[in-house]
Design a protein around this motif. Sequence first.
Motif, PDB file in Angstrom:
ATOM      1  N   GLY A   1       0.824  -1.205   0.000  1.00  0.00           N
ATOM      2  CA  GLY A   1       0.000   0.000   0.000  1.00  0.00           C
ATOM      3  C   GLY A   1       0.858   1.256   0.000  1.00  0.00           C
ATOM      4  N   ALA A   2       1.937   1.258   0.785  1.00  0.00           N
ATOM      5  CA  ALA A   2       2.851   2.407   0.805  1.00  0.00           C
ATOM      6  C   ALA A   2       3.491   2.595  -0.566  1.00  0.00           C
ATOM      7  CB  ALA A   2       3.926   2.209   1.877  1.00  0.00           C
ATOM      8  N   CYS A   3       3.892   1.494  -1.195  1.00  0.00           N
ATOM      9  CA  CYS A   3       4.508   1.578  -2.528  1.00  0.00           C
ATOM     10  C   CYS A   3       3.484   2.011  -3.573  1.00  0.00           C
ATOM     11  CB  CYS A   3       5.131   0.242  -2.909  1.00  0.00           C
ATOM     12  SG  CYS A   3       6.555  -0.195  -1.890  1.00  0.00           S
ATOM     13  N   GLY A   4       2.293   1.447  -3.507  1.00  0.00           N
ATOM     14  CA  GLY A   4       1.242   1.814  -4.455  1.00  0.00           C
ATOM     15  C   GLY A   4       0.852   3.270  -4.349  1.00  0.00           C
ATOM     16  N   GLU A   5       0.767   3.800  -3.133  1.00  0.00           N
ATOM     17  CA  GLU A   5       0.448   5.215  -2.947  1.00  0.00           C
ATOM     18  C   GLU A   5       1.563   6.107  -3.502  1.00  0.00           C
ATOM     19  OE1 GLU A   5      -2.229   7.210  -1.164  1.00  0.00           O
ATOM     20  OE2 GLU A   5      -3.085   5.457  -2.148  1.00  0.00           O
ATOM     21  N   SER A   6       2.805   5.680  -3.337  1.00  0.00           N
ATOM     22  CA  SER A   6       3.933   6.491  -3.781  1.00  0.00           C
ATOM     23  C   SER A   6       4.126   6.483  -5.290  1.00  0.00           C
ATOM     24  CB  SER A   6       5.224   6.010  -3.114  1.00  0.00           C
ATOM     25  OG  SER A   6       5.152   6.225  -1.732  1.00  0.00           O
ATOM     26  N   PHE A   7       3.877   5.357  -5.916  1.00  0.00           N
ATOM     27  CA  PHE A   7       4.196   5.222  -7.338  1.00  0.00           C
ATOM     28  C   PHE A   7       2.976   4.955  -8.216  1.00  0.00           C
ATOM     29  CE2 PHE A   7       7.916   3.557  -4.908  1.00  0.00           C
ATOM     30  CZ  PHE A   7       8.769   4.628  -5.158  1.00  0.00           C
ATOM     31  N   GLY A   8       1.794   4.968  -7.655  1.00  0.00           N
ATOM     32  CA  GLY A   8       0.582   4.621  -8.383  1.00  0.00           C
ATOM     33  C   GLY A   8       0.272   5.485  -9.586  1.00  0.00           C
ATOM     34  N   ASN A   9       0.750   6.708  -9.610  1.00  0.00           N
ATOM     35  CA  ASN A   9       0.474   7.592 -10.747  1.00  0.00           C
ATOM     36  C   ASN A   9       1.436   7.384 -11.911  1.00  0.00           C
ATOM     37  OD1 ASN A   9      -1.704   8.805  -9.491  1.00  0.00           O
ATOM     38  ND2 ASN A   9      -0.450  10.402  -8.577  1.00  0.00           N
TER      39      ASN A   9
ATOM     40  N   ARG B   1      14.818   6.150  -2.874  1.00  0.00           N
ATOM     41  CA  ARG B   1      13.617   5.861  -2.096  1.00  0.00           C
ATOM     42  C   ARG B   1      13.738   4.505  -1.394  1.00  0.00           C
ATOM     43  NH1 ARG B   1      11.480   9.187  -6.117  1.00  0.00           N
ATOM     44  NH2 ARG B   1      10.212  10.864  -5.249  1.00  0.00           N
ATOM     45  N   ALA B   2      13.268   4.522  -0.169  1.00  0.00           N
ATOM     46  CA  ALA B   2      13.290   3.325   0.675  1.00  0.00           C
ATOM     47  C   ALA B   2      11.906   3.153   1.274  1.00  0.00           C
ATOM     48  CB  ALA B   2      14.321   3.488   1.792  1.00  0.00           C
ATOM     49  N   ILE B   3      11.645   1.964   1.763  1.00  0.00           N
ATOM     50  CA  ILE B   3      10.414   1.740   2.506  1.00  0.00           C
ATOM     51  C   ILE B   3      10.796   1.553   3.966  1.00  0.00           C
ATOM     52  CG2 ILE B   3      10.374  -0.757   2.017  1.00  0.00           C
ATOM     53  CD1 ILE B   3       7.212  -0.378   2.018  1.00  0.00           C
ATOM     54  N   GLY B   4      10.189   2.369   4.795  1.00  0.00           N
ATOM     55  CA  GLY B   4      10.442   2.290   6.228  1.00  0.00           C
ATOM     56  C   GLY B   4       9.336   1.522   6.915  1.00  0.00           C
ATOM     57  N   THR B   5       9.731   0.760   7.902  1.00  0.00           N
ATOM     58  CA  THR B   5       8.770   0.089   8.774  1.00  0.00           C
ATOM     59  C   THR B   5       8.759   0.870  10.079  1.00  0.00           C
ATOM     60  OG1 THR B   5       9.266  -2.061   7.789  1.00  0.00           O
ATOM     61  CG2 THR B   5       8.182  -2.076   9.946  1.00  0.00           C
TER      62      THR B   5
ATOM     63  N   PHE C   1      10.483   4.394  14.615  1.00  0.00           N
ATOM     64  CA  PHE C   1      11.153   3.814  13.456  1.00  0.00           C
ATOM     65  C   PHE C   1      11.692   2.433  13.807  1.00  0.00           C
ATOM     66  CE2 PHE C   1      15.247   3.286  11.148  1.00  0.00           C
ATOM     67  CZ  PHE C   1      14.702   3.033   9.898  1.00  0.00           C
ATOM     68  N   ILE C   2      11.397   1.453  12.961  1.00  0.00           N
ATOM     69  CA  ILE C   2      11.838   0.078  13.179  1.00  0.00           C
ATOM     70  C   ILE C   2      12.989  -0.281  12.240  1.00  0.00           C
ATOM     71  CG2 ILE C   2      11.142  -2.352  13.181  1.00  0.00           C
ATOM     72  CD1 ILE C   2       9.785  -0.666  15.372  1.00  0.00           C
ATOM     73  N   GLY C   3      12.850   0.017  10.978  1.00  0.00           N
ATOM     74  CA  GLY C   3      13.885  -0.339  10.012  1.00  0.00           C
ATOM     75  C   GLY C   3      13.497   0.095   8.615  1.00  0.00           C
ATOM     76  N   LEU C   4      14.426  -0.085   7.664  1.00  0.00           N
ATOM     77  CA  LEU C   4      14.147   0.304   6.288  1.00  0.00           C
ATOM     78  C   LEU C   4      14.775  -0.671   5.319  1.00  0.00           C
ATOM     79  CD1 LEU C   4      16.784   1.688   4.668  1.00  0.00           C
ATOM     80  CD2 LEU C   4      16.376   3.447   6.346  1.00  0.00           C
ATOM     81  N   GLU C   5      14.259  -0.657   4.113  1.00  0.00           N
ATOM     82  CA  GLU C   5      14.805  -1.424   3.003  1.00  0.00           C
ATOM     83  C   GLU C   5      14.828  -0.514   1.791  1.00  0.00           C
ATOM     84  OE1 GLU C   5      12.583  -5.056   2.434  1.00  0.00           O
ATOM     85  OE2 GLU C   5      12.560  -5.444   4.583  1.00  0.00           O
ATOM     86  N   ILE C   6      15.948  -0.502   1.086  1.00  0.00           N
ATOM     87  CA  ILE C   6      16.055   0.274  -0.148  1.00  0.00           C
ATOM     88  C   ILE C   6      15.165  -0.393  -1.196  1.00  0.00           C
ATOM     89  CG2 ILE C   6      17.633   1.067  -1.960  1.00  0.00           C
ATOM     90  CD1 ILE C   6      18.083   2.390   0.783  1.00  0.00           C
ATOM     91  N   LEU C   7      14.422   0.403  -1.943  1.00  0.00           N
ATOM     92  CA  LEU C   7      13.503  -0.155  -2.924  1.00  0.00           C
ATOM     93  C   LEU C   7      14.187  -0.431  -4.263  1.00  0.00           C
ATOM     94  CD1 LEU C   7      10.326   1.944  -2.146  1.00  0.00           C
ATOM     95  CD2 LEU C   7      10.661  -0.502  -1.754  1.00  0.00           C
TER      96      LEU C   7
END
Length: 184
Positions: free
Chosen positions: A49-57, A76-80, A160-166
């Motif tokens: 959902g976070a990825c879809g909101e960010s790149f959906g357009n 861009r990364a996704i943070g948990t 903040f828990i952690g992140l992964e590079i997309l």
Amino acid sequence: MLVYRVFPYLDAAAPGEPGHPLYEHHPQRGGRIDHPEYYVWYLARHPEGACGESFGNIGRWSDPMFEFPAMPGARRAIGTYEVPDDLRICDLDDPRQLDRLGLRPTQVVTRNLGVTSAWGHRIWAETSPPVDGKLWQAVQWWSFHKPTWTILASWERPEFIGLEILTLEHPAIRAAAKALYRPL
């Protein structure tokens, strides 16, 4: 509860600086319920959902969409993140809340900042004397891109828990692309 957010990440960014996972950009502009007097953390209940909101357009997803030219070296990364399970959330997917607020579903999902920031501010300003003076700490609604994705706007800073590079191979990107019928 775990929540997710896509943001421009810069490895060398210190806390409080652009590129850090907890950076608060003031003033915000263009988010659904942005207001110059308070900060909103836009989060999603699911990573896709976070990825879809960010790149959906974006019609065709490719590696350059992960770059962030306004911040040289950022990607861009996704943070948990984590928000308390007892966070007071005004759920706009609940018809009783819509009725109470006099809102129609189209007013929630519209991309008209004047409309959405008005209801966002109204929810933010609701008071409740027994609890810190504020009735709500967050508001949630369904994604414009896919209604089964729940979007959360929190006025409380998440942990903040952690992140992964997309990348195009990231599972959340692949799941969001599949859900939105976006070619990779």
